[in-house]
Design a protein around this motif. Structure first.
Motif, short mmCIF file in Angstrom:
data_model
loop_
_atom_site.label_atom_id
_atom_site.label_comp_id
_atom_site.label_asym_id
_atom_site.label_seq_id
_atom_site.Cartn_x
_atom_site.Cartn_y
_atom_site.Cartn_z
N VAL A 35 0.84 -1.19 0.00
CA VAL A 35 0.00 0.00 0.00
C VAL A 35 0.88 1.24 0.00
O VAL A 35 0.66 2.20 -0.76
CB VAL A 35 -0.94 0.01 1.22
N HIS A 36 1.90 1.21 0.86
CA HIS A 36 2.82 2.35 0.91
C HIS A 36 3.57 2.50 -0.39
O HIS A 36 3.80 3.63 -0.85
CB HIS A 36 3.80 2.17 2.06
N GLU B 289 5.74 7.77 6.42
CA GLU B 289 4.57 7.10 5.87
C GLU B 289 4.05 6.06 6.84
O GLU B 289 2.88 5.98 7.15
CB GLU B 289 4.95 6.38 4.57
N ILE B 290 4.96 5.23 7.33
CA ILE B 290 4.53 4.07 8.10
C ILE B 290 4.25 4.43 9.55
O ILE B 290 3.34 3.89 10.15
CB ILE B 290 5.60 2.97 8.02
N PRO B 322 -5.41 8.04 -4.28
CA PRO B 322 -5.86 6.75 -4.83
C PRO B 322 -5.75 5.55 -3.90
O PRO B 322 -6.37 4.55 -4.17
CB PRO B 322 -4.95 6.55 -6.04
N VAL B 323 -5.01 5.59 -2.83
CA VAL B 323 -4.73 4.32 -2.17
C VAL B 323 -5.43 4.14 -0.83
O VAL B 323 -5.35 3.08 -0.24
CB VAL B 323 -3.23 4.11 -1.95
N ASN B 324 -6.08 5.13 -0.33
CA ASN B 324 -6.58 4.97 1.02
C ASN B 324 -7.68 3.94 1.15
O ASN B 324 -7.98 3.48 2.23
CB ASN B 324 -7.09 6.31 1.53
N ASP B 326 -7.89 0.82 0.17
CA ASP B 326 -7.60 -0.57 0.49
C ASP B 326 -6.52 -0.71 1.55
O ASP B 326 -5.79 -1.67 1.59
CB ASP B 326 -7.17 -1.32 -0.78
N TYR B 327 -6.38 0.26 2.40
CA TYR B 327 -5.47 0.17 3.51
C TYR B 327 -6.03 -0.86 4.49
O TYR B 327 -7.15 -0.73 4.95
CB TYR B 327 -5.41 1.55 4.18
N PRO B 328 -5.28 -1.89 4.81
CA PRO B 328 -5.85 -2.94 5.65
C PRO B 328 -6.01 -2.50 7.09
O PRO B 328 -5.05 -2.43 7.84
CB PRO B 328 -4.83 -4.07 5.52
N THR B 372 -4.08 -0.68 12.58
CA THR B 372 -3.46 -1.34 11.43
C THR B 372 -3.15 -2.76 11.80
O THR B 372 -2.80 -3.07 12.93
CB THR B 372 -2.14 -0.67 11.04
#
Lengths: 207, 519
Positions: A35-36, B289-290, B322-324, B326-328, B372
């Motif tokens: 995802v990142h 990011e993480i 675009p990616v938020n 499918d963030y698990p 998360t």
């Protein structure tokens, strides 16, 4: 008597499920990293596309670098090789943007951002290289390899296609003495590479 | 004598023959090379000369190369008639990723021999040489700055600048135990050392991606300084001061989120009491990011009589589109009745679900947060805002509702019907129809009488005219009619109003009654 093969089947089925479960939990880490990766690759692509106006006078100097196409075909067994190739691509792109002779056609901040972004991208691609692809794993294996006598060592010739491609880009920059036009052309080329990496990262979603 | 000389010469020639090969400038006639081994270390071709050291004296070498597929041999500059077995080709624009052929001429006194190397790709054959190391000592740490092998303009490692990884072996000068530190970057700091001790180390470089490991460089030794001495030389190495975190008196520091672009950073801390400043702490890795904050989710709740339908939405974020989705994430939802304190907790991964088995007509409070599902970075958001929602009335009431709706609809119908009837009445009274009923048609077939009855407007008028005196002519009109034509009516139709008032009335009444009969 007839129940035995049923039992075996049941056991196999159970093992399969357990295996899936284990694989599922192990890949959780990589799911998050993917995802990142997608996010970072997208950001990098946007960063490179920011100054969109390609100067017309530079069109004359345009040259085809011929990005090697083999590893761009996405098939399931090739996924690891692709990931490895894209990792190398990210490192090479980072290399190019770390050259000091980069004149300030872009702002300093812009350049810093793209360097950081490419470094992140390479990091995320590297961390989820399973089996022998990961840098750490390779270092360990090389150490084991060193112990062996030289005859028993297995040669590992590098995939030179990608290197030849980046060599062409590097030589082009040196030849043109890092002119503004040369940098513009190289920027467009790297953008193309990043686009492929982004498509790959997007495909990782559909597992 | 001549014969002896000739014989000696032939003998010498015969003796020397194995080494003598026809030497032509173009090299086309060269045949039967002897194979030789060449090593490549960084930008150098190193000839593996398998003769004894004796024969190496006064031999000069010349290196030529040929690109695979071409015919001409190119002389390598700086490598012609040299006495060492090492040839540096970094000045040549050699493409190290293409295959080449190499030949070396060894010249001793008057004889020369050519040696050829099997075609190879320089990059694949190259080995990594020793890197250059610069050390700096602190009290309990040593800072190492490693330069990549080869020169800055290295041809061989031109594309590998950022791919180098290093490993080193470090040991105390006084004792024997050694420690190996692997997979480090070019700037590395070794912590937890003893002050005022001499440490020695050697470093080798590696390129994991090319599956290459280099050879160890020379040994470097350095002595750590005394305890807590101030670091005199400021090596910033591009470290930057964190805003809001300079000279803070607490052990915590909050820095604004948007100061740096997103990326991977290293953080370090230094302490000072005014007079003395400590060395820098260990560096920790920080990935924006993480390790960034997880924003609390947004709740939308709809209620029925015995359940809550909960929708979890993503928090508002700027940029990052675009990616938020499918963030698990796992969501933790806590809800309780407003009147009690008993909380119930559920975990869901879906963003759309129903909480059943609740009491009707009760106010519930709901709040949620996200987690998360990562093992390394166990990150949770704060709780979002509490949502208050009241459940709808229960099923029994539903029946009353249905009944109510039923009665309402029935009443509406009834009202419509009544209104219809009323309208008909009104129409009958105020707007009667002009057509007579069929009964009249039967009884009154005579046309003039019919007309008389029908022309009601005319019936109301009775005009009397008295024309007596010649002298005075008085016209008495009993009606409003001002029409001039009516003056000519005969007087037979009416009586004197004074004398025959009763009759008048009865007559008029009769006509009226007559009219009324036929309404």
């Amino acid at each position: 008597m007839s129940t035995k093969p049923d039992m075996i089947q049941k056991c196999l089925w159970l093992e399969f499920l357990v295996g899936l479960f284990i694989a599922g939990t192990l890949s959780l880490d990589c799911n998050l990293l993917n995802v990142h990766l997608r996010r970072v690759t997208w950001q990098n692509l946007r960063l490179l596309s920011m100054s969109n106006s390609f100067p017309i006078e530079c069109l004359r100097e345009n040259v085809a670098f011929e990005l090697p196409q083999e590893f761009l075909q996405y098939t399931q067994p090739m996924k690891r090789d692709m990931r490895k190739a894209f990792h190398e691509m990210s490192l090479q792109a980072f290399n190019i943007f770390s050259q000091h002779t980069f004149k300030s056609t872009w702002k300093e901040k812009h350049l810093k951002q793209i360097q950081i972004g490419l470094d992140q991208q390479a990091e995320y691609l590297n961390q989820c290289l399973e089996e022998r692809g990961n840098e750490n794993e390779i270092m360990k294996e090389m150490k084991v390899d060193e112990m062996k006598p030289s005859e028993a060592r297995v040669p590992h010739p590098s995939n030179l296609e990608l290197r030849r491609y980046f060599n062409r880009i590097d030589n082009f920059l040196k030849e043109k003495k890092y002119s503004d036009c040369a940098w513009e052309i190289v920027r467009v080329e790297i953008r193309k590479c990043l686009y492929y990496i982004y498509k790959f990262a997007a495909l990782l979603r559909s597992k | 004598r001549m014969v002896a000389l000739l014989g000696a010469m032939t003998l010498v020639l015969v003796a020397v023959a194995p080494w003598v090969l026809p030497v032509a400038a173009g090299g086309k006639n060269l045949k039967s090379y002897q194979k030789v081994e060449v090593d490549i270390i960084d930008d150098n071709f190193i000839l593996q000369w398998n003769r004894s050291d004796e024969s190496l004296r006064s031999v000069t070498f010349s290196f030529d190369y040929q690109k695979s597929g071409t015919d001409n041999w190119i002389q390598l500059p700086g490598c012609q008639n040299i006495t060492s077995t090492k040839c540096n080709f970094s000045s040549v624009k050699l493409n190290v990723y293409e295959e080449i052929k190499l030949r070396i001429r060894a010249e001793k006194e008057n004889t020369s021999s050519w040696y050829e190397v099997d075609p190879f790709t320089p990059y694949n054959k190259a080995q990594i040489g020793p890197p250059e190391v610069h050390l700096e000592a602190e009290d309990k740490a040593i800072m190492i700055n490693i330069s990549p092998p080869g020169t800055k303009n290295s041809v061989m490692w031109a594309l590998d600048g950022s791919g180098f990884r290093y490993s080193l072996v470090i040991w105390k000068n006084s004792s024997s135990g050694e420690e190996e530190i692997e997979n480090i970057y070019s700037i590395h700091k070794i912590y937890k050392l003893l002050p005022e001790t001499t440490y020695c180390l050697k470093v080798k470089a590696a390129l994991p991606m090319a599956w290459k490991v280099g050879i160890y460089g020379p040994v470097y030794c350095i002595k750590t300084t005394a305890f807590l001495k101030r670091n005199p030389v400021n090596h910033s190495y591009k470290w930057k001061q964190m805003p809001n975190c300079e000279n803070v008196k607490t052990t915590q520091c909050v820095f604004p989120q948007n100061i740096f672009p997103k990326g991977i950073y290293f953080l370090r801390v230094q302490a000072s009491d005014g007079n003395n400043t400590s060395f820098w702490s260990e560096e920790i890795k920080f990935d924006t990011e993480i390790q960034a904050f997880l924003l609390p989710p947004v709740l939308k709740v709809r209620s029925t009589s015995d359940s809550l339908h909960i929708y979890i939405g993503a928090p508002e974020q700027s940029g990052s589109k675009p990616v938020n989705q499918d963030y698990p994430l796992t969501y933790e939802i806590i809800f309780w009745e407003n009147t009690s304190n008993a909380e119930r907790k559920i975990f869901k991964e879906k963003t759309d679900f129903i909480v059943p088995n609740l009491k009707p007509l009760t106010v519930y409070c709901v709040k949620a947060r996200a987690h998360t599902m990562d093992e390394k970075w166990n990150k949770s958001s704060a709780f979002g805002d509490v949502v208050f929602v009241k459940t709808k009335p229960g099923n029994a009431s539903n029946i009353w509702l249905i009944a109510g709706i039923g009665t309402i609809s029935i009443t509406i119908l009834a009202v419509i019907y009544v209104v219809k009837v009323l309208l008909r009445c009104i129409n009958y009274v105020f707007f009667p129809s002009l057509k007579p009923s069929s009964n009249i048609d039967e009884y009154f077939s005579e046309q003039p009488l019919k007309n008389l009855l029908l022309s009601t407007s005319e019936e109301q008028i009775e005009k009397c005219f008295i024309i007596e005196n010649i002298s005075t002519i008085a016209t008495v009109e009993e009606t409003n009619q001002t029409d001039e034509d009516h003056k000519k009516y005969s007087s037979q139709n009416c009586q004197d109003s004074g004398n025959y008032s009763n009759e008048d009335e009865s007559e008029s009444k009769t006509s009226e009654e007559l009219q009324q009969d036929f309404v």
